[in-house]
Scaffold this motif. Structure first.
Motif, PDB file in Angstrom:
ATOM      1  N   THR A  87       0.838  -1.205   0.000  1.00  0.00           N
ATOM      2  CA  THR A  87       0.000   0.000   0.000  1.00  0.00           C
ATOM      3  C   THR A  87       0.869   1.249   0.000  1.00  0.00           C
ATOM      4  OG1 THR A  87      -1.844  -1.088   1.130  1.00  0.00           O
ATOM      5  CG2 THR A  87      -1.709   1.304   1.309  1.00  0.00           C
ATOM      6  N   HIS A  88       1.883   1.260   0.849  1.00  0.00           N
ATOM      7  CA  HIS A  88       2.772   2.424   0.885  1.00  0.00           C
ATOM      8  C   HIS A  88       3.559   2.547  -0.417  1.00  0.00           C
ATOM      9  CE1 HIS A  88       6.570   4.581   1.948  1.00  0.00           C
ATOM     10  NE2 HIS A  88       5.676   5.433   2.403  1.00  0.00           N
ATOM     11  N   GLY A  89       4.036   1.414  -0.933  1.00  0.00           N
ATOM     12  CA  GLY A  89       4.811   1.460  -2.165  1.00  0.00           C
ATOM     13  C   GLY A  89       4.013   1.954  -3.357  1.00  0.00           C
ATOM     14  N   GLU A  90       2.731   1.615  -3.398  1.00  0.00           N
ATOM     15  CA  GLU A  90       1.886   2.021  -4.528  1.00  0.00           C
ATOM     16  C   GLU A  90       1.323   3.424  -4.374  1.00  0.00           C
ATOM     17  OE1 GLU A  90      -0.472  -1.264  -6.818  1.00  0.00           O
ATOM     18  OE2 GLU A  90      -0.957  -1.444  -4.683  1.00  0.00           O
ATOM     19  N   THR A  91       0.974   3.780  -3.131  1.00  0.00           N
ATOM     20  CA  THR A  91       0.185   5.001  -2.940  1.00  0.00           C
ATOM     21  C   THR A  91       0.828   6.045  -2.044  1.00  0.00           C
ATOM     22  OG1 THR A  91      -0.994   4.224  -0.959  1.00  0.00           O
ATOM     23  CG2 THR A  91      -1.856   3.514  -3.103  1.00  0.00           C
ATOM     24  N   GLY A  92       1.913   5.701  -1.325  1.00  0.00           N
ATOM     25  CA  GLY A  92       2.497   6.634  -0.377  1.00  0.00           C
ATOM     26  C   GLY A  92       1.757   6.712   0.939  1.00  0.00           C
ATOM     27  N   VAL A  93       0.724   5.893   1.108  1.00  0.00           N
ATOM     28  CA  VAL A  93      -0.087   5.896   2.327  1.00  0.00           C
ATOM     29  C   VAL A  93       0.453   4.861   3.314  1.00  0.00           C
ATOM     30  CG1 VAL A  93      -2.361   5.333   3.282  1.00  0.00           C
ATOM     31  CG2 VAL A  93      -2.180   6.736   1.216  1.00  0.00           C
ATOM     32  N   HIS A  94       0.695   5.311   4.545  1.00  0.00           N
ATOM     33  CA  HIS A  94       1.051   4.392   5.626  1.00  0.00           C
ATOM     34  C   HIS A  94      -0.240   3.918   6.286  1.00  0.00           C
ATOM     35  CE1 HIS A  94       5.404   5.119   5.661  1.00  0.00           C
ATOM     36  NE2 HIS A  94       5.115   6.387   5.385  1.00  0.00           N
ATOM     37  N   CYS A  95      -0.332   2.612   6.528  1.00  0.00           N
ATOM     38  CA  CYS A  95      -1.533   2.082   7.152  1.00  0.00           C
ATOM     39  C   CYS A  95      -1.165   1.012   8.168  1.00  0.00           C
ATOM     40  CB  CYS A  95      -2.497   1.517   6.114  1.00  0.00           C
ATOM     41  SG  CYS A  95      -1.882   0.047   5.252  1.00  0.00           S
ATOM     42  N   ALA A  96      -2.096   0.719   9.054  1.00  0.00           N
ATOM     43  CA  ALA A  96      -1.927  -0.344  10.054  1.00  0.00           C
ATOM     44  C   ALA A  96      -3.057  -1.344   9.876  1.00  0.00           C
ATOM     45  CB  ALA A  96      -1.951   0.241  11.460  1.00  0.00           C
ATOM     46  N   VAL A  97      -2.705  -2.605   9.745  1.00  0.00           N
ATOM     47  CA  VAL A  97      -3.719  -3.648   9.573  1.00  0.00           C
ATOM     48  C   VAL A  97      -4.522  -3.793  10.858  1.00  0.00           C
ATOM     49  CG1 VAL A  97      -4.084  -6.116   9.238  1.00  0.00           C
ATOM     50  CG2 VAL A  97      -2.449  -4.888   7.794  1.00  0.00           C
ATOM     51  N   ARG A  98      -5.832  -3.760  10.707  1.00  0.00           N
ATOM     52  CA  ARG A  98      -6.729  -3.920  11.847  1.00  0.00           C
ATOM     53  C   ARG A  98      -7.145  -5.372  12.036  1.00  0.00           C
ATOM     54  NH1 ARG A  98     -12.509  -0.893  11.934  1.00  0.00           N
ATOM     55  NH2 ARG A  98     -11.164   0.847  11.243  1.00  0.00           N
ATOM     56  N   GLU A  99      -7.508  -6.036  10.941  1.00  0.00           N
ATOM     57  CA  GLU A  99      -7.939  -7.429  11.041  1.00  0.00           C
ATOM     58  C   GLU A  99      -7.907  -8.097   9.672  1.00  0.00           C
ATOM     59  OE1 GLU A  99     -12.227  -8.276  11.463  1.00  0.00           O
ATOM     60  OE2 GLU A  99     -12.491  -6.081  11.594  1.00  0.00           O
ATOM     61  N   ARG A 100      -7.817  -9.424   9.702  1.00  0.00           N
ATOM     62  CA  ARG A 100      -7.877 -10.232   8.478  1.00  0.00           C
ATOM     63  C   ARG A 100      -9.332 -10.532   8.183  1.00  0.00           C
ATOM     64  NH1 ARG A 100      -7.873 -15.769   7.074  1.00  0.00           N
ATOM     65  NH2 ARG A 100      -6.563 -16.284   5.251  1.00  0.00           N
ATOM     66  N   LEU A 101      -9.735 -10.296   6.942  1.00  0.00           N
ATOM     67  CA  LEU A 101     -11.133 -10.474   6.561  1.00  0.00           C
ATOM     68  C   LEU A 101     -11.406 -11.826   5.907  1.00  0.00           C
ATOM     69  CD1 LEU A 101     -11.910  -6.915   5.152  1.00  0.00           C
ATOM     70  CD2 LEU A 101     -12.394  -7.822   7.443  1.00  0.00           C
ATOM     71  N   GLY A 102     -10.354 -12.527   5.520  1.00  0.00           N
ATOM     72  CA  GLY A 102     -10.563 -13.833   4.902  1.00  0.00           C
ATOM     73  C   GLY A 102      -9.740 -14.008   3.642  1.00  0.00           C
ATOM     74  N   GLU A 103     -10.020 -15.096   2.956  1.00  0.00           N
ATOM     75  CA  GLU A 103      -9.223 -15.484   1.785  1.00  0.00           C
ATOM     76  C   GLU A 103     -10.115 -16.169   0.769  1.00  0.00           C
ATOM     77  OE1 GLU A 103      -5.048 -17.131   2.297  1.00  0.00           O
ATOM     78  OE2 GLU A 103      -6.117 -18.950   1.681  1.00  0.00           O
ATOM     79  N   ARG A 104      -9.801 -15.988  -0.514  1.00  0.00           N
ATOM     80  CA  ARG A 104     -10.537 -16.650  -1.593  1.00  0.00           C
ATOM     81  C   ARG A 104      -9.683 -16.701  -2.850  1.00  0.00           C
ATOM     82  NH1 ARG A 104     -14.684 -12.391  -4.622  1.00  0.00           N
ATOM     83  NH2 ARG A 104     -13.222 -10.653  -4.775  1.00  0.00           N
ATOM     84  N   VAL A 105     -10.133 -17.472  -3.826  1.00  0.00           N
ATOM     85  CA  VAL A 105      -9.543 -17.429  -5.157  1.00  0.00           C
ATOM     86  C   VAL A 105     -10.218 -16.269  -5.888  1.00  0.00           C
ATOM     87  CG1 VAL A 105      -9.232 -18.627  -7.348  1.00  0.00           C
ATOM     88  CG2 VAL A 105      -9.074 -19.898  -5.192  1.00  0.00           C
ATOM     89  N   HIS A 106      -9.423 -15.299  -6.303  1.00  0.00           N
ATOM     90  CA  HIS A 106      -9.986 -14.083  -6.900  1.00  0.00           C
ATOM     91  C   HIS A 106     -10.719 -14.422  -8.196  1.00  0.00           C
ATOM     92  CE1 HIS A 106     -10.288 -10.029  -8.533  1.00  0.00           C
ATOM     93  NE2 HIS A 106     -10.025  -9.592  -7.304  1.00  0.00           N
TER      94      HIS A 106
END
Length: 211
Positions: free
Chosen positions: A133-152
């Motif tokens: 996220t930072h590399g693409e957008t310059g935005v620093h963020c903190a992960v709050r929670e994992r929402l899950g996983e799927r095959v896109h």
């Protein structure tokens, strides 16, 4: 010699090292041809005690080159390397009522999506989501929670989703080769940018209740 108990598999390996036919090997050991054939069809079979001794003797009396060939044929094979599915970590970054999106080039069209990055073997997906996220957008963020996983449904890769909070940084396009634009959009208008049927349902649910 490392063989403590001969099985049909090792007996066949000795036959191959000696470069003998079934008939020749049977005659060499003083057993029936049927016995040698059984070793090929049932490699886990354990020969009788007297045949164990005959195999010991055949090995011990063989030449050094035969013993080397036998050793090569009976050494443990390396474990098969399992292919790992391509995996991406996706960040759903919130800043108040807004969510961060990037507009990607690809397949001759532009597509809005959440910031994402490829997860290399051994890497932590949550860390990758924040770093990309930072590399693409310059935005620093903190992960709050994992929402899950799927095959896109569009890309076919395994996607792990993480809800994250904006910490600092203005959104800008830091990866112009991949992206056309970066922007914050109101959560209420998200489906104007990404079709609802392409959004992971837990993401929609999280955005509805996120503060």
């Amino acid at each position: 010699m490392d063989i403590v108990t001969w099985t049909g598999r090792e007996a066949c390996a000795l036959q191959q090292a000696l470069r003998m036919t079934n008939d020749d090997f049977a005659d060499h050991l003083g057993v029936a041809v049927r016995t040698v054939a059984n070793w090929h069809s049932s490699p886990e079979i354990v020969p009788r005690t007297e045949i164990q001794s005959a195999l010991d003797t055949a090995y011990e009396r063989s030449t050094a080159s035969v013993q080397r060939r036998f050793s090569l044929q009976t050494r443990p094979r390396p474990a098969a390397v399992e292919a790992q599915a391509l995996r991406v970590a996706i960040a759903i970054v919130l800043r108040g009522d807004d969510v961060l999106l990037v507009c990607r080039r690809g397949d001759g069209e532009l597509r809005w999506q959440f910031p994402a990055g490829m997860v290399k073997p051994g890497a932590d997906p949550a860390t990758v989501a924040a770093q990309e996220t930072h590399g693409e957008t310059g935005v620093h963020c903190a992960v709050r929670e994992r929402l899950g996983e799927r095959v896109h449904p569009v890309t076919g890769v395994v996607a792990s989703y993480y809800l994250a909070d904006h910490l600092a940084g203005e959104a800008s396009n830091r990866d112009p080769l991949e992206n056309v634009d970066v922007t914050w959009v109101p959560r209420s208008t998200l489906t104007r940018f990404i079709p609802a049927d392409q959004i992971f349902p837990p993401v929609l649910s999280a955005l509805e209740v996120a503060a």
